[in-house]
Design a protein around this motif. Structure first.
Motif, PDB file in Angstrom:
ATOM      1  N   LEU A 130     -34.434  25.716  74.191  1.00 61.52           N
ATOM      2  CA  LEU A 130     -34.074  27.136  74.200  1.00 61.52           C
ATOM      3  C   LEU A 130     -32.715  27.344  74.853  1.00 61.52           C
ATOM      4  O   LEU A 130     -31.901  28.156  74.393  1.00 61.52           O
ATOM      5  CB  LEU A 130     -35.156  27.942  74.938  1.00 61.52           C
ATOM      6  CG  LEU A 130     -34.956  29.453  74.978  1.00 61.52           C
ATOM      7  CD1 LEU A 130     -34.796  30.049  73.577  1.00 61.52           C
ATOM      8  CD2 LEU A 130     -36.120  30.129  75.710  1.00 61.52           C
TER       9      LEU A 130
ATOM     10  N   PHE B  62     -24.296  32.067  72.612  1.00 55.50           N
ATOM     11  CA  PHE B  62     -23.333  32.638  73.558  1.00 55.50           C
ATOM     12  C   PHE B  62     -21.903  32.227  73.210  1.00 55.50           C
ATOM     13  O   PHE B  62     -20.957  33.004  73.358  1.00 55.50           O
ATOM     14  CB  PHE B  62     -23.702  32.170  74.970  1.00 55.50           C
ATOM     15  CG  PHE B  62     -22.820  32.689  76.074  1.00 55.50           C
ATOM     16  CD1 PHE B  62     -22.679  34.052  76.296  1.00 55.50           C
ATOM     17  CD2 PHE B  62     -22.157  31.809  76.908  1.00 55.50           C
ATOM     18  CE1 PHE B  62     -21.872  34.533  77.330  1.00 55.50           C
ATOM     19  CE2 PHE B  62     -21.353  32.276  77.951  1.00 55.50           C
ATOM     20  CZ  PHE B  62     -21.211  33.646  78.156  1.00 55.50           C
TER      21      PHE B  62
ATOM     22  N   GLN C 204     -38.200  33.018  82.862  1.00 56.13           N
ATOM     23  CA  GLN C 204     -37.948  31.792  82.088  1.00 56.13           C
ATOM     24  C   GLN C 204     -36.933  30.857  82.731  1.00 56.13           C
ATOM     25  O   GLN C 204     -36.655  29.778  82.194  1.00 56.13           O
ATOM     26  CB  GLN C 204     -37.388  32.167  80.702  1.00 56.13           C
ATOM     27  CG  GLN C 204     -38.251  33.095  79.901  1.00 56.13           C
ATOM     28  CD  GLN C 204     -37.556  33.456  78.596  1.00 56.13           C
ATOM     29  OE1 GLN C 204     -36.508  34.097  78.579  1.00 56.13           O
ATOM     30  NE2 GLN C 204     -38.146  33.027  77.491  1.00 56.13           N
TER      31      GLN C 204
ATOM     32  N   ARG D 198     -29.543  29.137  73.085  1.00 58.13           N
ATOM     33  CA  ARG D 198     -28.897  30.322  73.662  1.00 58.13           C
ATOM     34  C   ARG D 198     -27.433  30.071  73.988  1.00 58.13           C
ATOM     35  O   ARG D 198     -26.581  30.943  73.835  1.00 58.13           O
ATOM     36  CB  ARG D 198     -29.628  30.738  74.955  1.00 58.13           C
ATOM     37  CG  ARG D 198     -31.021  31.273  74.745  1.00 58.13           C
ATOM     38  CD  ARG D 198     -31.008  32.690  74.202  1.00 58.13           C
ATOM     39  NE  ARG D 198     -32.347  33.100  73.829  1.00 58.13           N
ATOM     40  CZ  ARG D 198     -33.207  33.659  74.673  1.00 58.13           C
ATOM     41  NH1 ARG D 198     -32.849  33.883  75.930  1.00 58.13           N
ATOM     42  NH2 ARG D 198     -34.411  33.994  74.276  1.00 58.13           N
ATOM     43  N   LEU D 199     -27.161  28.864  74.463  1.00 58.85           N
ATOM     44  CA  LEU D 199     -25.772  28.514  74.779  1.00 58.85           C
ATOM     45  C   LEU D 199     -24.936  28.555  73.494  1.00 58.85           C
ATOM     46  O   LEU D 199     -23.828  29.106  73.470  1.00 58.85           O
ATOM     47  CB  LEU D 199     -25.724  27.113  75.402  1.00 58.85           C
ATOM     48  CG  LEU D 199     -24.339  26.595  75.798  1.00 58.85           C
ATOM     49  CD1 LEU D 199     -23.725  27.443  76.901  1.00 58.85           C
ATOM     50  CD2 LEU D 199     -24.423  25.127  76.234  1.00 58.85           C
TER      51      LEU D 199
ATOM     52  N   LEU E 226     -26.915  34.301  79.241  1.00 58.32           N
ATOM     53  CA  LEU E 226     -27.660  33.744  78.106  1.00 58.32           C
ATOM     54  C   LEU E 226     -28.900  34.560  77.736  1.00 58.32           C
ATOM     55  O   LEU E 226     -29.693  34.152  76.897  1.00 58.32           O
ATOM     56  CB  LEU E 226     -28.041  32.274  78.374  1.00 58.32           C
ATOM     57  CG  LEU E 226     -26.893  31.287  78.582  1.00 58.32           C
ATOM     58  CD1 LEU E 226     -27.400  29.854  78.430  1.00 58.32           C
ATOM     59  CD2 LEU E 226     -25.741  31.524  77.621  1.00 58.32           C
ATOM     60  N   LYS E 227     -29.056  35.714  78.385  1.00 58.67           N
ATOM     61  CA  LYS E 227     -30.130  36.651  78.010  1.00 58.67           C
ATOM     62  C   LYS E 227     -31.541  36.095  78.184  1.00 58.67           C
ATOM     63  O   LYS E 227     -32.451  36.473  77.438  1.00 58.67           O
ATOM     64  CB  LYS E 227     -29.947  37.130  76.544  1.00 58.67           C
ATOM     65  CG  LYS E 227     -28.575  37.720  76.253  1.00 58.67           C
ATOM     66  CD  LYS E 227     -28.276  38.889  77.161  1.00 58.67           C
ATOM     67  CE  LYS E 227     -26.826  39.367  77.044  1.00 58.67           C
ATOM     68  NZ  LYS E 227     -26.397  40.103  78.253  1.00 58.67           N
ATOM     69  N   PHE E 228     -31.730  35.224  79.140  1.00 55.51           N
ATOM     70  CA  PHE E 228     -33.080  34.789  79.469  1.00 55.51           C
ATOM     71  C   PHE E 228     -33.769  35.877  80.281  1.00 55.51           C
ATOM     72  O   PHE E 228     -33.125  36.662  80.969  1.00 55.51           O
ATOM     73  CB  PHE E 228     -33.047  33.509  80.316  1.00 55.51           C
ATOM     74  CG  PHE E 228     -32.884  32.244  79.518  1.00 55.51           C
ATOM     75  CD1 PHE E 228     -34.005  31.524  79.109  1.00 55.51           C
ATOM     76  CD2 PHE E 228     -31.633  31.765  79.188  1.00 55.51           C
ATOM     77  CE1 PHE E 228     -33.857  30.355  78.374  1.00 55.51           C
ATOM     78  CE2 PHE E 228     -31.477  30.598  78.449  1.00 55.51           C
ATOM     79  CZ  PHE E 228     -32.594  29.891  78.045  1.00 55.51           C
TER      80      PHE E 228
END
Ligand code: MN
Ligand code: MN
Ligand code: MN
Ligand code: MN
Lengths: 220, 220
Positions: free
Chosen positions: A112, A120, B97, A116-117, B91-93
């Motif tokens: 994950l 981004f 998480q 996400r990286l 990263l919008k976690f």
DNA sequence: AATAATTTTTAGATTAATCTAATTTTATTT
DNA sequence: AAATAAAATTAGATTAATCTAAAAATTATT
């Protein structure tokens, strides 16, 4: 398939790179040299990677990366290159400073996180050295590229990658004004020592050695 | 002082946390429980950390973190919390998480990386769970905070941190609408089971259990 | 084809980190 | 103060990753 250790991931990466993306067989000594370790340690690790079916290993005959191993290696490479982009684009590192840090970051385990990286960073296709970034499935395409050393006289090109990513070399390129995206024209070639004269961006006249010319890759 | 291993860093962090920032002595068993390992392994590691002068260890008497150890622990904690901020802010976690990933990232060795990350994040003083982020010198200041459970009836507050950072607990807070920065007023307290009724942001009436009330920290 | 040189593997140690089982020390109860 | 219980340490194994030195296999050279 249990998680791989840092050491195992590093070996797999080395085998992948040395084998030219899994084509050729790789010798124990070449791995030892690449990883700055001893041949005995390599033999040992190859036996273990072979048990895990990450490589096909025939004693004394060299080793080939398996499909499973290739997949694993490509994910580590993907992570390495994405982190390098992050370091340069977001944290303002110079391209000669990112390799060692990415060597550590590439081993962080979290699918994950990498997804996400990648989001981004805007799904970059190439790292700061011009190397292609594999996608989640390990797919990537390289820009067609040729060492500057092989370009004919009066040939044009754009710098798309560097072969050597050593810090000293990259700093040298900074100093003389060669960077990814620079336009090049070969204005003179010296047979004797392989050095050449080039024009960068139509205005900077540069004399570069054979070593530099061989490690700067341009479009063709 | 040679670089610490991941394991050593994790032990130091555990000792630091269990000792209430280095105040108290810590028992072998408490470390074993915190780290989900066996007491025998802890004894072994304490001997090694003691040789490196990261802790003061008297057999059978418990262990205390040394100044050297405290400095090291605080840098790991700094990294952990900065990475958590990165994961949530960039990263919008979700805040539930990030802990496990930060457990890995906290061990990356590069002072420059952390300095740049800190710059990139705008020098945050608190992580996504309200925990303070030590600076390069290990200095930090905690917000004055009290568990909601200890607030008097009709007492006001703002949620500034959570004591438990377990994923399940944080998801529960999300579900019922408690978040860092939320305004709280205690409207009823039940002696019998420690549960309470609170008003969040002046409009959401909530009944919360003793467990929740003890793990939500508000200003005082 | 025999010999020499090179490459690779194996044997045997070492270090870090872990475990189980046994022993020792400290704390608690009769 | 003994006896018992609990906590902590040590003894002895195991696994991963490394090394040096010795042995074996392969390759190159006479
Ligand atoms: Mn690496
Ligand atoms: Mn790169
Ligand atoms: Mn950790
Ligand atoms: Mn946190």
């Amino acid at each position: 398939m249990k998680k791989l250790s840092f050491a195992e991931e590093n070996y797999l990466k080395a085998v992948y790179h040395l084998s030219n993306a899994g084509e050729l067989d790789v010798s124990t000594n070449s791995i030892a040299e690449e990883m700055d370790t001893k041949a005995a340690s390599v033999s040992d690790m190859l036996r273990r990677l072979s048990e895990k079916e990450m490589v096909v290993y025939r004693k004394y005959q060299g080793v080939k990366i398996s499909e499973k191993g290739k997949t694993a290696a490509l994910q580590v490479i993907r992570k390495h290159r994405l982190w390098e982009v992050f370091l340069v684009e977001k944290l303002k590192f110079n391209w000669d400073q990112v390799h060692e840090i990415a060597e550590q970051l590439e081993h962080i385990k979290s699918p994950l996180l990498i997804q996400r990286l990648d989001d981004f960073l805007g799904h970059p296709k190439f790292d700061p050295h011009g190397d292609p970034i594999p996608d989640e499935n390990g797919l990537f395409k390289e820009k067609p590229q040729v060492p500057l050393a092989e370009v004919e006289i009066s040939g044009d090109g754009i710098v798309v990658a560097v072969k050597d990513t050593n810090s000293m070399f990259l700093q040298h390129l900074d100093r003389i004004g060669i960077y990814l995206g620079a336009k090049t024209k070969v204005t003179e070639k010296v047979e004797f020592d392989g050095s050449m004269e080039i024009l960068v961006d139509g205005k900077n006249k540069l004399f570069i050695s054979k070593e530099v010319a061989e490690n700067v890759l341009v479009t063709h």
